[in-house]
Motif scaffolding. Structure first.
Motif, short mmCIF file in Angstrom:
data_model
loop_
_atom_site.label_atom_id
_atom_site.label_comp_id
_atom_site.label_asym_id
_atom_site.label_seq_id
_atom_site.Cartn_x
_atom_site.Cartn_y
_atom_site.Cartn_z
N UNK A 122 35.01 13.79 78.59
CA UNK A 122 34.44 13.07 77.45
C UNK A 122 35.30 13.16 76.19
N UNK A 123 36.46 13.83 76.28
CA UNK A 123 37.38 13.92 75.16
C UNK A 123 37.20 15.16 74.29
N UNK A 124 36.18 15.98 74.54
CA UNK A 124 35.99 17.20 73.76
C UNK A 124 36.86 18.33 74.34
N UNK A 125 37.13 19.35 73.53
CA UNK A 125 37.96 20.47 73.97
C UNK A 125 37.27 21.22 75.09
N UNK A 126 38.00 21.46 76.18
CA UNK A 126 37.46 22.23 77.29
C UNK A 126 38.03 23.64 77.34
N UNK A 127 39.30 23.77 76.99
CA UNK A 127 39.97 25.08 76.96
C UNK A 127 41.09 25.02 75.94
N UNK A 128 41.34 26.15 75.31
CA UNK A 128 42.43 26.24 74.35
C UNK A 128 43.13 27.58 74.55
N UNK A 129 44.45 27.50 74.65
CA UNK A 129 45.28 28.69 74.79
C UNK A 129 46.18 28.79 73.57
N UNK A 130 46.12 29.91 72.87
CA UNK A 130 46.95 30.13 71.68
C UNK A 130 48.18 30.91 72.09
N UNK A 131 49.35 30.48 71.58
CA UNK A 131 50.56 31.27 71.79
C UNK A 131 51.12 31.66 70.43
N UNK A 132 51.83 32.79 70.39
CA UNK A 132 52.34 33.27 69.11
C UNK A 132 53.76 33.76 69.26
N UNK A 133 54.43 33.85 68.12
CA UNK A 133 55.81 34.33 68.09
C UNK A 133 56.75 33.45 68.89
N UNK A 134 56.55 32.13 68.83
CA UNK A 134 57.34 31.21 69.66
C UNK A 134 58.59 30.74 68.93
N UNK A 135 59.65 30.50 69.71
CA UNK A 135 60.88 29.94 69.18
C UNK A 135 61.57 29.14 70.29
N UNK A 136 62.34 28.11 69.90
CA UNK A 136 62.96 27.24 70.91
C UNK A 136 64.15 27.92 71.60
N UNK A 137 64.17 27.81 72.93
CA UNK A 137 65.24 28.40 73.73
C UNK A 137 66.26 27.33 74.14
N UNK A 138 65.76 26.18 74.56
CA UNK A 138 66.66 25.09 74.96
C UNK A 138 65.99 23.75 74.72
#
Length: 167
Positions: A122-138
């Protein structure tokens, strides 16, 4: 039972499909709350090392009068793999600016936090995963042909310090 409570219970047992998600990145200098919507996400993986502790006790073991070996497994270090995000190539340079800043030595100040959100039918949030301390590798883009009609795709691999389910 009220209608709202019944709807909440149905959402608990709904299967969340992999085709309805986006990844939101919040980067410095952004004009929008979300810096990218991605069509594919790969590699979100958490694991934990297993430490096996072995002890020999003076108890009877088999036909021997002593030497029983007891193994105990204990949780070790947590590991979070790099993950990749794919989307159609955009005119926006926000992701490339993040890569350039990290490449120019500003990586310590450019660790970012973000979310992977998976939606219900129905378009509502079903699950959310938070990530932290991220930086681009490639970063890469698909091969392009002048005679081709395929969408140009950019892929960004990101390292992060951790992730957790928050919804």
């Amino acid at each position: 039972m009220t209608g709202d409570l019944l709807a909440q219970q149905r959402h608990l047992y709904e299967v969340l499909t992999a085709c309805r998600f986006y990844v939101a990145l919040h980067l410095d200098g952004s004009r929008d709350d979300v810096d990218g919507y991605f069509m594919e996400s790969r590699g979100f993986k958490y694991s934990q090392d297993v430490i096996t502790h072995t002890e020999v006790f003076p108890k009877k073991w088999g036909k021997a009068t002593r030497g029983q070996v007891i193994r105990t497994k204990l949780p070790g270090n947590n590991n979070v793999d790099n993950f990749s995000l794919r989307r159609g190539l955009m005119a926006s340079t926000t992701l490339w600016d993040w890569i350039a800043t990290v490449n120019d030595g500003g990586w310590a100040s450019k660790f970012k936090n973000g979310f992977l959100t998976i939606y219900r039918q129905d378009g509502s949030e079903g699950a959310r995963f938070a990530f932290d301390g991220a930086w681009p590798v490639s970063y890469s883009i698909t091969d392009n042909l002048a005679s081709g009609t395929d969408l140009a795709v950019e892929e960004l691999e990101i390292a992060c310090e951790g992730f957790e389910r928050v919804l």
